[in-house]
Write a protein that holds these residues in place. Structure first.
Motif, short mmCIF file in Angstrom:
data_model
loop_
_atom_site.label_atom_id
_atom_site.label_comp_id
_atom_site.label_asym_id
_atom_site.label_seq_id
_atom_site.Cartn_x
_atom_site.Cartn_y
_atom_site.Cartn_z
N ALA A 65 -9.59 -4.72 0.07
CA ALA A 65 -10.08 -3.90 -1.43
C ALA A 65 -11.44 -2.79 -0.99
O ALA A 65 -11.31 -2.42 -1.60
CB ALA A 65 -10.95 -5.51 -2.18
N HIS A 66 -12.08 -3.38 -0.11
CA HIS A 66 -13.06 -2.11 -0.01
C HIS A 66 -12.21 -0.25 0.44
O HIS A 66 -12.45 0.11 0.13
CB HIS A 66 -13.60 -2.22 1.88
CG HIS A 66 -14.62 -3.56 0.93
ND1 HIS A 66 -14.58 -4.02 2.71
CD2 HIS A 66 -15.03 -4.14 0.47
CE1 HIS A 66 -15.56 -5.28 1.87
NE2 HIS A 66 -16.31 -5.43 0.87
N ASN A 67 -10.80 -1.16 1.83
CA ASN A 67 -10.51 0.36 1.81
C ASN A 67 -9.50 0.83 0.53
O ASN A 67 -9.45 1.93 0.09
CB ASN A 67 -9.45 0.35 2.92
CG ASN A 67 -10.24 -0.52 4.18
OD1 ASN A 67 -11.30 0.47 4.10
ND2 ASN A 67 -9.00 -1.27 5.40
N LEU A 68 -8.76 0.16 -0.04
CA LEU A 68 -8.22 0.86 -1.91
C LEU A 68 -9.62 1.65 -2.74
O LEU A 68 -9.43 2.31 -2.97
CB LEU A 68 -7.72 -0.21 -2.11
CG LEU A 68 -6.06 -0.86 -1.60
CD1 LEU A 68 -5.61 -1.83 -2.19
CD2 LEU A 68 -5.16 0.01 -1.51
N ALA A 69 -10.68 0.77 -2.10
CA ALA A 69 -11.49 1.65 -3.27
C ALA A 69 -11.60 3.26 -2.72
O ALA A 69 -12.31 4.11 -3.24
CB ALA A 69 -12.97 0.55 -3.13
N THR A 70 -11.97 2.83 -1.56
CA THR A 70 -11.94 3.94 -0.83
C THR A 70 -11.32 5.79 -0.81
O THR A 70 -11.39 6.61 -1.33
CB THR A 70 -12.78 4.36 1.18
OG1 THR A 70 -13.51 3.37 1.27
CG2 THR A 70 -12.53 5.68 1.26
N GLU A 71 -10.00 4.88 -1.44
CA GLU A 71 -8.86 5.73 -1.01
C GLU A 71 -9.13 6.11 -2.47
O GLU A 71 -8.37 7.16 -3.38
CB GLU A 71 -7.37 4.79 -1.11
CG GLU A 71 -6.00 5.43 -1.33
CD GLU A 71 -4.84 4.60 -2.14
OE1 GLU A 71 -3.58 5.48 -1.26
OE2 GLU A 71 -4.89 3.79 -2.18
N ALA A 72 -9.37 5.44 -3.40
CA ALA A 72 -9.52 5.21 -5.51
C ALA A 72 -10.33 7.07 -5.09
O ALA A 72 -10.51 8.09 -5.37
CB ALA A 72 -9.66 4.55 -5.58
N LEU A 73 -11.36 6.69 -4.09
CA LEU A 73 -12.50 7.85 -4.64
C LEU A 73 -11.59 9.22 -3.77
O LEU A 73 -12.51 10.16 -4.45
CB LEU A 73 -13.74 7.38 -3.93
CG LEU A 73 -14.83 8.32 -3.26
CD1 LEU A 73 -15.88 8.12 -3.62
CD2 LEU A 73 -15.08 8.08 -1.46
#
Length: 495
Positions: free
Chosen positions: A125-133
């Motif tokens: 979840a953290h890494n996907l949120a960073t990808e979205a950023l």
């Protein structure tokens, strides 16, 4: 003086040892993370800046206290750098099991694996949120891209922790165990749940000079081997700026070499296990002492052999290991049993020469702040250090994606008095001060500190480490399935 380096091998991405490297050790997230953010922001003020990050877990909104009293975070720093024209590239682990492969297992085994894999959920979840950023930065017209990397062996991970930041004029690199993760700074998660042993005891080094060049090549080579061309209608990605930077000038007195672990096919055709060889070579080069810090320290046959070979060859040699406290480690079931399989025979074979400790928290408890050691570190004779992402396990030595930096001081250990400490002695002294509470006058002399470690081992002296209970039996966690779960999922290996 024997130098613990490997012969260069371009086919495995192994550069020759290079002189002129400078390191600055950073102990704990409170020291490392603000420095990383400051470097990202500073780089943006130079021509053609770039920020390259490879991570296992990346929380872009993690509040990082700074010296100014304000908080910063990675997302804001990346936005600042992108607005100034920085090229942003991130390689992050996907953090998920291969569901197709998982369905092939019997229901009981599948449920065990699913329960264990649930521990990885927040990372994904953290890494996907960073990808979205980063996608938002690209949508706003910036040269930014994040690749979520799910290409690895079953039950594997991409565990490298790298940050390379700067410009074509000058750049620095960070390598070690510290990344943008809540447990490097705080004792509780965002929901207020206590994290045993957090903030973690961890070490990263900031690298300047030829060592940074090799770490940059680690990132750019993996990026080019891993990231496919963007699909239409996205425009092609601009070339990596890091591919055209000139060699860094000498920045310090150390000789360095960067090593790796890659599984066959991910992303290179043949397996690469140079980090395992580098750690073993460092131990075998020891003349006075060797010291290791590790999260798990469940061991490998090669590590056990290196320790035995070194101690048998030199009756004056001694070794110390400091590990995460077992009570704080909730992410690796069966660890107590596996540690004992390796360590009990070693401690018994070399009494008063090989000691194994677990960190206790700042409050003296087994789950207090910093009881969880996350460092991946070997120091030898105050002249050699090996630091990076590699745990002392088959997973890290053979199976996952890892990176280590070896640095060696050809001038020797140097003066024992603090004002004259050389870089590797200074790093070892600060770490041992935190563990032992020894004064500076003693910290510069490993021979004197051998007695301190012995006194802690025999419980004649209090410290922030305690003897590991290697002679207290532990049972396997999964009964008759334990060996299978361990060797195929928890600590998988590539021969």
């Amino acid at each position: 003086m024997e130098e613990p380096f490997l012969p260069a091998d371009p086919s495995s991405g192994l550069d020759a040892p290079a002189a002129g490297t400078r390191i600055e050790h950073l102990v704990g997230g409170e020291a490392a993370l603000p420095r990383m953010l400051a470097d990202i922001r500073a780089a943006a003020n130079h021509p053609e800046p770039f920020v390259y990050l490879a991570g296992w877990n990346c929380e872009n909104d993690l509040p990082v206290p700074t010296a100014s009293g304000r908080t910063d975070n990675l997302g804001e720093a990346l936005r600042f750098a992108a607005d100034k024209g920085a090229q942003i590239r991130l390689l992050l682990w996907a953090g998920a099991l291969d569901q197709t492969t998982l369905r092939r297992f019997p229901p009981r085994v599948r449920q065990i694996l699913l329960d264990l894999a649930a521990r990885w959920g927040p990372t994904r979840a953290h890494n996907l949120a960073t990808e979205a950023l980063v996608k938002k930065l690209r949508a706003d017209g910036h040269d930014a891209w994040c690749h979520i990397d799910d290409a690895h062996l079953f039950a594997g991970s991409h565990h490298q922790k790298l940050l390379i930041v700067g410009s074509k004029q000058r750049f620095v690199a960070y390598v070690g165990g510290i990344e943008f993760s809540t447990d490097r700074l705080y004792a509780t998660d965002a929901a207020g749940k206590r994290l045993p042993g957090a903030p973690l005891f961890d070490v990263t080094v900031r690298v300047d000079g030829p060592g940074a060049d090799s770490l940059l090549r680690t990132f750019t080579s993996r990026w080019r081997a891993t990231v496919p061309p963007p699909a239409v209608p996205l425009a092609p990605l601009p070339a990596l700026r890091g591919l055209s930077v000139p060699p860094s000038p000498a920045a310090g007195p150390l000789t360095s070499q960067v090593t790796h672990t890659y599984a066959p096919g991910f992303p290179y055709p043949a397996k690469i296990q140079t980090s395992a060889r580098a750690i073993a070579a460092a131990i075998r080069s020891a003349k006075q002492y060797f010291y290791m810090e590790d999260q798990y320290y469940s061991g490998t046959e090669e590590l056990t052999k290196a320790i035995k070979d070194a101690l048998r060859a030199n009756p004056d040699l001694w070794g110390v290991v400091v590990m995460a406290n077992e009570a704080s480690v909730g992410d690796l079931p069966d660890l107590a049993y596996r540690r004992r399989l390796m360590l009990t025979p070693l401690v018994a074979a070399f009494p008063n020469r090989f000691w194994v400790f677990e960190r206790t928290g700042d409050d003296g408890t087994t789950t207090g702040r910093t009881a969880y050691v996350h460092s991946k570190l070997t120091i030898v004779d105050d002249v050699t250090a090996v630091v990076g992402s590699v745990n002392s396990s088959y997973r890290s030595w053979t199976h996952d994606t890892e990176v280590m930096l070896t640095v060696h001081d050809p001038r020797g250990a140097g003066p024992a008095n603090p004002p004259g400490w050389r870089p590797i002695r200074r790093m070892r002294a600060e770490i041992w001060r935190r563990h032992l509470g020894a004064p500076p006058a003693v910290l510069g002399d490993p021979a004197a500190l051998r007695r301190w470690w012995f006194d802690v081992w025999t419980r004649a002296r209090a410290a922030h480490v305690a003897p590991s209970a290697v002679f207290v039996p532990a049972k396997p966690a999964f009964g008759p399935l334990s060996d299978w779960v361990w060797t195929n999922f928890l600590d998988p290996r590539v021969p």
